[in-house]
Design a protein around this motif. Structure first.
Motif, PDB file in Angstrom:
ATOM      1  N   SER A 181       0.838  -1.191   0.000  1.00 33.91           N
ATOM      2  CA  SER A 181       0.000   0.000   0.000  1.00 33.91           C
ATOM      3  C   SER A 181       0.878   1.248   0.000  1.00 33.91           C
ATOM      4  O   SER A 181       1.756   1.412   0.847  1.00 33.91           O
ATOM      5  N   THR A 182       0.660   2.104  -0.954  1.00 32.21           N
ATOM      6  CA  THR A 182       1.336   3.401  -1.016  1.00 32.21           C
ATOM      7  C   THR A 182       0.262   4.454  -1.309  1.00 32.21           C
ATOM      8  O   THR A 182      -0.867   4.102  -1.658  1.00 32.21           O
ATOM      9  N   PRO A 183       0.575   5.736  -1.215  1.00 30.59           N
ATOM     10  CA  PRO A 183      -0.446   6.758  -1.531  1.00 30.59           C
ATOM     11  C   PRO A 183      -0.921   6.713  -2.979  1.00 30.59           C
ATOM     12  O   PRO A 183      -1.920   7.332  -3.316  1.00 30.59           O
ATOM     13  N   ARG A 184      -0.238   5.990  -3.827  1.00 27.63           N
ATOM     14  CA  ARG A 184      -0.586   5.981  -5.246  1.00 27.63           C
ATOM     15  C   ARG A 184      -1.099   4.632  -5.761  1.00 27.63           C
ATOM     16  O   ARG A 184      -1.761   4.582  -6.797  1.00 27.63           O
ATOM     17  N   SER A 185      -0.824   3.549  -5.054  1.00 29.53           N
ATOM     18  CA  SER A 185      -1.205   2.242  -5.597  1.00 29.53           C
ATOM     19  C   SER A 185      -1.123   1.177  -4.512  1.00 29.53           C
ATOM     20  O   SER A 185      -0.646   1.433  -3.407  1.00 29.53           O
ATOM     21  N   PHE A 186      -1.586  -0.015  -4.859  1.00 32.22           N
ATOM     22  CA  PHE A 186      -1.417  -1.174  -3.978  1.00 32.22           C
ATOM     23  C   PHE A 186      -1.469  -2.435  -4.823  1.00 32.22           C
ATOM     24  O   PHE A 186      -1.773  -2.395  -6.026  1.00 32.22           O
ATOM     25  N   LEU A 187      -1.168  -3.527  -4.167  1.00 30.91           N
ATOM     26  CA  LEU A 187      -1.208  -4.816  -4.844  1.00 30.91           C
ATOM     27  C   LEU A 187      -2.379  -5.620  -4.281  1.00 30.91           C
ATOM     28  O   LEU A 187      -2.534  -5.740  -3.065  1.00 30.91           O
ATOM     29  N   LEU A 188      -3.206  -6.137  -5.187  1.00 34.97           N
ATOM     30  CA  LEU A 188      -4.316  -6.991  -4.803  1.00 34.97           C
ATOM     31  C   LEU A 188      -3.856  -8.434  -4.959  1.00 34.97           C
ATOM     32  O   LEU A 188      -3.337  -8.815  -6.013  1.00 34.97           O
ATOM     33  N   VAL A 189      -4.035  -9.219  -3.925  1.00 37.19           N
ATOM     34  CA  VAL A 189      -3.607 -10.620  -3.936  1.00 37.19           C
ATOM     35  C   VAL A 189      -4.854 -11.479  -3.827  1.00 37.19           C
ATOM     36  O   VAL A 189      -5.609 -11.365  -2.858  1.00 37.19           O
ATOM     37  N   ILE A 190      -5.097 -12.295  -4.821  1.00 34.74           N
ATOM     38  CA  ILE A 190      -6.349 -13.068  -4.841  1.00 34.74           C
ATOM     39  C   ILE A 190      -6.082 -14.570  -4.738  1.00 34.74           C
ATOM     40  O   ILE A 190      -4.998 -15.058  -5.061  1.00 34.74           O
ATOM     41  N   GLY A 191      -7.099 -15.281  -4.286  1.00 37.03           N
ATOM     42  CA  GLY A 191      -7.018 -16.727  -4.226  1.00 37.03           C
ATOM     43  C   GLY A 191      -8.292 -17.374  -4.752  1.00 37.03           C
ATOM     44  O   GLY A 191      -9.390 -16.829  -4.569  1.00 37.03           O
ATOM     45  N   VAL A 192      -8.141 -18.494  -5.430  1.00 31.65           N
ATOM     46  CA  VAL A 192      -9.269 -19.307  -5.894  1.00 31.65           C
ATOM     47  C   VAL A 192      -8.959 -20.764  -5.557  1.00 31.65           C
ATOM     48  O   VAL A 192      -7.817 -21.111  -5.243  1.00 31.65           O
ATOM     49  N   ALA A 193      -9.961 -21.609  -5.624  1.00 30.55           N
ATOM     50  CA  ALA A 193      -9.749 -23.019  -5.278  1.00 30.55           C
ATOM     51  C   ALA A 193      -8.836 -23.699  -6.292  1.00 30.55           C
ATOM     52  O   ALA A 193      -7.941 -24.479  -5.935  1.00 30.55           O
ATOM     53  N   SER A 194      -9.048 -23.403  -7.566  1.00 30.69           N
ATOM     54  CA  SER A 194      -8.236 -23.987  -8.637  1.00 30.69           C
ATOM     55  C   SER A 194      -8.673 -23.356  -9.954  1.00 30.69           C
ATOM     56  O   SER A 194      -9.655 -22.612  -9.993  1.00 30.69           O
ATOM     57  N   GLY A 195      -7.961 -23.663 -11.019  1.00 30.80           N
ATOM     58  CA  GLY A 195      -8.427 -23.239 -12.339  1.00 30.80           C
ATOM     59  C   GLY A 195      -7.600 -22.180 -13.015  1.00 30.80           C
ATOM     60  O   GLY A 195      -7.848 -21.845 -14.180  1.00 30.80           O
ATOM     61  N   LEU A 196      -6.610 -21.602 -12.320  1.00 31.26           N
ATOM     62  CA  LEU A 196      -5.722 -20.631 -12.953  1.00 31.26           C
ATOM     63  C   LEU A 196      -4.461 -21.339 -13.434  1.00 31.26           C
ATOM     64  O   LEU A 196      -4.152 -22.453 -13.005  1.00 31.26           O
ATOM     65  N   ALA A 197      -3.747 -20.677 -14.311  1.00 23.00           N
ATOM     66  CA  ALA A 197      -2.470 -21.208 -14.793  1.00 23.00           C
ATOM     67  C   ALA A 197      -1.419 -20.123 -14.672  1.00 23.00           C
ATOM     68  O   ALA A 197      -1.645 -18.981 -15.092  1.00 23.00           O
ATOM     69  N   ALA A 198      -0.291 -20.472 -14.071  1.00 21.30           N
ATOM     70  CA  ALA A 198       0.760 -19.485 -13.819  1.00 21.30           C
ATOM     71  C   ALA A 198       1.101 -18.709 -15.086  1.00 21.30           C
ATOM     72  O   ALA A 198       1.294 -19.294 -16.159  1.00 21.30           O
TER      73      ALA A 198
END
Lengths: 339, 50
Positions: free
Chosen positions: A301-318
């Motif tokens: 978190s900074t005054p200009r941006s942040f990183l969203l970190v998400i999780g799912v059970a399965s189904g994504l590919a690196a």
């Protein structure tokens, strides 16, 4: 138009020119968080109208947006002791300013003005509304919840309300040293609250001046931008179904990261919250599958941006890109950099 | 009550009551509240996940 030389050199412009009002959302036009909520004792949950923080040491009172019923204003803030409530704890609302604003007013003449009226059952003694303009010398802080350092009550008085709007004006000179600033209103109810035990207030203005000027109506977009230095609702499923949050890159089959730029630079690195629950958000994978998210956390978190970190059970590919969407009216992500 | 989360690139404070993610930045008022909580003798444990 000539500028009064009596006001001296200042970045704050005198009567007749723009941005006279150093308060933000003094007309109660901006309500990013919602339009009605109970008062709390917690600073973190005390804000409802943008830039206005509430406090009450007991349950049974509500702050809400109401139609102003006053020429030139769309909305007002209602501070109400709920019908049947018997607590005599005071209900406070106030707005605190940054040091960058307070220091510019130091040693200057100021005028505090506002419009207020009482409900038919307003129970405060003698229909009084306590008015406070307080200055301190410490680090900028939310004066509704934090005691100022070496606090000075620049204005401390009682306005006598009626059931019709009146404009109240108060004159003062700010202390020579001011790094904390608070404008606050409060009342204590008496007896058992009736249905209309409230006061309504709008058009709150604090200006460097020798005389009050008309309330400064700034364009909605300008006022919203000023508010978003302190709070941003980045996504609101109730307003926009399927609003996209961010594009993320999967780091594996069950999660990924996405960079999110804030709408404008905030006062400081913001606290971040989401309404993450089973079906509040959806991750649409690179293959087009809709994956319910099971986690949403934050980083960097900074005054200009942040990183969203998400999780799912399965189904994504690196390495694949995916889209995170609102999937419910409850979906929301907030960034708060309030005092 | 607070916990400390080791995030992918840093650490953040998690306020459990509303799952707020608080950066360790002096000017952030929520971080100031966390520091006051620690000053009262409390200790944040490691975040255990949502």
């Amino acid at each position: 138009m000539a500028i009064s030389s009596g006001l001296g050199s200042s970045a704050l412009l005198p009567a007749g020119l723009g941005f006279r009002n150093v308060l933000i959302n003094g007309g109660f036009d901006i309500w990013q968080r919602g339009t009605s909520a109970a008062f709390t004792t917690s600073a973190s949950t005390s804000f409802l109208a943008d830039r206005w923080s509430g406090y009450r040491g007991a349950a049974g009172s509500t702050q809400s947006r109401v139609s102003a019923g006053l020429d030139g204003f769309q909305y007002a803030m209602r501070v109400q002791r709920d019908s049947g409530n018997t607590s005599v704890f005071r209900q406070y609302i106030g707005t605190s300013l940054e040091t960058s604003t307070a220091t510019k007013l130091a040693n200057k003449p100021v005028v505090l003005s506002f419009y207020a009226r009482a409900g038919a059952n307003y129970s405060s003694a003698s229909n009084g509304l306590n008015v406070l303009l307080s200055s301190g010398t410490g680090t900028e802080a939310n004066g509704v919840h934090v005691n100022f350092t070496s606090a000075t009550s620049v204005v401390s008085t009682v306005a006598t309300l009626t059931t019709s709007y009146q404009r109240f004006t108060y004159f003062a000179t700010m202390p020579a040293t001011s790094s904390q600033l608070l404008v606050q209103f409060d009342f204590a109810g008496v007896g058992t609250a009736g249905a209309d035990d409230y006061f309504e207030i709008t058009g709150v203005q604090l200006e460097q001046n020798y005389q009050p000027t008309p309330f400064e109506q700034r364009p909605y977009g300008v006022e919203l931008a000023l508010c978003q230095r302190y709070f941003q609702r980045l996504l609101n499923g109730a307003d926009h179904g399927n609003e996209m949050v961010v594009t993320v890159q999967a780091t594996g089959s069950t999660g990924g990261y996405g960079f999110k730029a804030l709408l404008m630079t905030m006062r400081t690195a913001p606290t971040l919250t989401s309404s993450q629950s089973t079906d509040a958000f959806l991750c649409k994978s690179a293959g087009g599958n809709n994956l319910f998210m099971n986690a949403m956390t934050f980083d960097l978190s900074t005054p200009r941006s942040f990183l969203l970190v998400i999780g799912v059970a399965s189904g994504l590919a690196a390495g694949d890109a995916s889209i995170v969407l609102a999937n419910s009216v409850t979906a929301k992500i907030d960034a708060s950099a309030e005092l | 009550m607070y916990q400390i989360a080791k995030t992918p690139f840093s650490e953040m404070i998690v306020r459990i009551s509303d799952m707020a993610w608080i950066p360790m930045v002096e000017a952030n008022s929520d971080y100031q509240a966390y520091l006051a909580w620690v000053a009262e003798g409390n200790t944040a444990e490691e975040w255990t996940g949502a």
